[in-house]
Design a protein around this motif. Structure first.
Motif, short mmCIF file in Angstrom:
data_model
loop_
_atom_site.label_atom_id
_atom_site.label_comp_id
_atom_site.label_asym_id
_atom_site.label_seq_id
_atom_site.Cartn_x
_atom_site.Cartn_y
_atom_site.Cartn_z
N THR A 164 0.85 -1.19 0.00
CA THR A 164 0.00 0.00 0.00
C THR A 164 0.88 1.25 0.00
N ILE A 165 0.45 2.24 -0.75
CA ILE A 165 1.19 3.50 -0.88
C ILE A 165 0.26 4.66 -0.54
N ALA A 166 0.69 5.54 0.36
CA ALA A 166 -0.03 6.78 0.62
C ALA A 166 0.55 7.86 -0.29
N ARG A 167 -0.31 8.43 -1.13
CA ARG A 167 0.07 9.55 -2.02
C ARG A 167 -0.43 10.82 -1.35
N VAL A 168 0.49 11.58 -0.76
CA VAL A 168 0.08 12.67 0.13
C VAL A 168 0.38 14.04 -0.46
N HIS A 169 -0.65 14.84 -0.54
CA HIS A 169 -0.50 16.26 -0.88
C HIS A 169 -1.32 17.04 0.15
N GLY A 170 -1.00 18.29 0.36
CA GLY A 170 -1.76 19.08 1.33
C GLY A 170 -1.62 18.52 2.73
N ALA A 171 -2.68 18.67 3.52
CA ALA A 171 -2.63 18.32 4.93
C ALA A 171 -3.00 16.87 5.18
N ALA A 172 -2.27 16.25 6.10
CA ALA A 172 -2.60 14.92 6.64
C ALA A 172 -2.57 15.06 8.15
N ASP A 232 2.06 1.11 3.89
CA ASP A 232 3.43 0.60 3.90
C ASP A 232 4.44 1.67 3.48
N ILE A 233 4.07 2.49 2.51
CA ILE A 233 4.99 3.44 1.89
C ILE A 233 4.28 4.78 1.79
N CYS A 234 5.01 5.86 2.00
CA CYS A 234 4.45 7.21 1.85
C CYS A 234 5.30 8.04 0.91
N ILE A 235 4.66 8.55 -0.14
CA ILE A 235 5.28 9.50 -1.05
C ILE A 235 4.55 10.82 -0.88
N ALA A 236 5.27 11.89 -0.56
CA ALA A 236 4.62 13.16 -0.23
C ALA A 236 5.11 14.29 -1.11
N SER A 237 4.19 15.16 -1.42
CA SER A 237 4.54 16.42 -2.07
C SER A 237 5.32 17.30 -1.08
N SER A 238 6.19 18.11 -1.60
CA SER A 238 6.97 19.01 -0.74
C SER A 238 6.08 20.02 -0.02
N THR A 239 4.85 20.19 -0.48
CA THR A 239 3.92 21.11 0.17
C THR A 239 3.02 20.41 1.20
N VAL A 247 8.84 14.95 -2.93
CA VAL A 247 9.08 15.42 -4.30
C VAL A 247 8.28 16.68 -4.56
N ALA A 248 8.65 17.41 -5.59
CA ALA A 248 7.89 18.59 -5.99
C ALA A 248 6.48 18.16 -6.39
N PRO A 249 5.50 19.01 -6.17
CA PRO A 249 4.11 18.63 -6.46
C PRO A 249 3.91 18.07 -7.86
N GLU A 250 4.59 18.65 -8.84
CA GLU A 250 4.40 18.20 -10.21
C GLU A 250 5.02 16.83 -10.49
N HIS A 251 5.83 16.34 -9.55
CA HIS A 251 6.46 15.03 -9.72
C HIS A 251 5.85 13.95 -8.82
N LEU A 252 4.77 14.30 -8.10
CA LEU A 252 4.21 13.36 -7.14
C LEU A 252 3.72 12.08 -7.82
N ASP A 253 2.96 12.22 -8.88
CA ASP A 253 2.41 11.04 -9.53
C ASP A 253 3.48 10.20 -10.20
N SER A 254 4.49 10.85 -10.79
CA SER A 254 5.54 10.06 -11.43
C SER A 254 6.37 9.30 -10.40
N LYS A 255 6.57 9.88 -9.21
CA LYS A 255 7.30 9.16 -8.16
C LYS A 255 6.47 7.98 -7.64
N VAL A 256 5.18 8.20 -7.47
CA VAL A 256 4.31 7.08 -7.06
C VAL A 256 4.38 5.96 -8.08
N GLN A 257 4.33 6.32 -9.36
CA GLN A 257 4.40 5.30 -10.42
C GLN A 257 5.74 4.58 -10.39
#
Length: 281
Positions: free
Chosen positions: A101-109, A121-128, A183-193
């Motif tokens: 399982t991967i958490a794709r995090v942007h904004g507030a958590a 299991d894994i967290c990938i977060a936007s720098s924001t 990662v930078a917001p614009e790279h969030l989805d590519s890093k998740v992939q």
């Protein structure tokens, strides 16, 4: 069909979008029930290899919906306890999914949202992105999420952040061990992939066994019981078809069967107003 979730299946990956953007994907009773059910359904689907948890709108999740929390506070003690148990069950169900399982995090958590991140299991977060165990500022404690957050950041850090409710930047959360990649917001989805692609190279049964191994070995003293348990686990896996195929494929310099069989399947959306319809996306 779900009221609070938008589930997109592009086999072998399912993305569970929390879909309450007007309230920053805050929890209510319906959300808790639906996410619990969705986790069970997706875990049982043998066509799926990876589950991604994400949030629609400006935030990943702001935790508990204040209106729902006010209702639970006004309920009798038995109802209140049952409600808290359902929240705890939701988090445990997410944590114990046999698939990666991967958490794709942007904004507030925040609050329970940080609990969802920790249960994955894994967290990938936007720098924001930002994180907090904010419960004490409401006169509460992060009870249901505590096993997962403490597992992620450790007891020493929990003593601080459970009491101060300080907001954590994505970079600080990574330093604490909660976040794996920032990662930078614009790279969030590519890093998740990128992480999804790496996960798909592993044997599915081996990954499930690896998760179970961590749960049973973590924090244990290395004694004869642990040695025997780990020896038994690898011995059992070695005799299974997946391990035999993996070792044979490696020696033959070819892809193992679980990689070779991955093919593009029709994408499916399961959300409010839809009926598991097949889409072209």
């Amino acid at each position: 069909m779900y009221e609070t979730l938008d589930i997109h299946v592009d086999a072998p990956v399912a993305t569970v979008w929390m879909n309450r953007p007007a309230v920053h994907n805050a929890f209510n009773a319906t959300f808790i029930r639906e996410l619990t059910a969705a986790c069970n359904v997706l875990d049982a689907d043998t066509s799926l290899r990876v589950i991604v948890l994400a949030g629609r709108g400006k935030s990943f999740s702001a935790g508990g919906d204040l209106n729902w929390m006010r209702e639970t506070a006004d309920a009798d003690s038995l109802s209140n306890h049952d409600d808290a148990r359902r929240l705890a069950t939701m988090l445990r169900t997410l944590s114990e999914i046999s698939k990666p399982t991967i958490a794709r995090v942007h904004g507030a958590a925040l609050g329970g949202g940080m609990g969802l991140v920790s249960a994955c299991d894994i967290c990938i977060a936007s720098s924001t992105a930002s994180f907090a165990t904010s419960e004490v500022r409401l006169g509460l404690i992060p009870a249901a999420i505590s096993p997962y957050v403490i597992r992620a950041i450790g007891q020493r850090q929990a003593y601080r952040y459970f009491q101060t409710a300080e907001r954590l930047s994505a970079e600080r959360a990574a330093q604490l061990g909660l976040v794996h990649e920032v990662v930078a917001p614009e790279h969030l989805d590519s890093k998740v992939q990128e992480i999804v692609d790496a996960l798909l190279l592993g044997g599915p049964s081996a990954q499930s066994a690896a998760k179970d191994l961590i749960r049973n070995v973590a924090e244990q003293r290395v004694d004869d019981t642990v040695l025997e348990d780990t020896a038994r686990r690898i011995a059992v896996l070695r005799s299974q078809p997946e391990a035999k195929e993996g070792m044979t494929a490696f020696l033959d310099r070819r892809e193992p069967e679980w990689v070779a069989r991955i093919a593009k399947a029709p994408s499916v959306s399961m959300s409010a107003g839809s009926s598991n319809e097949v889409t072209d996306s």
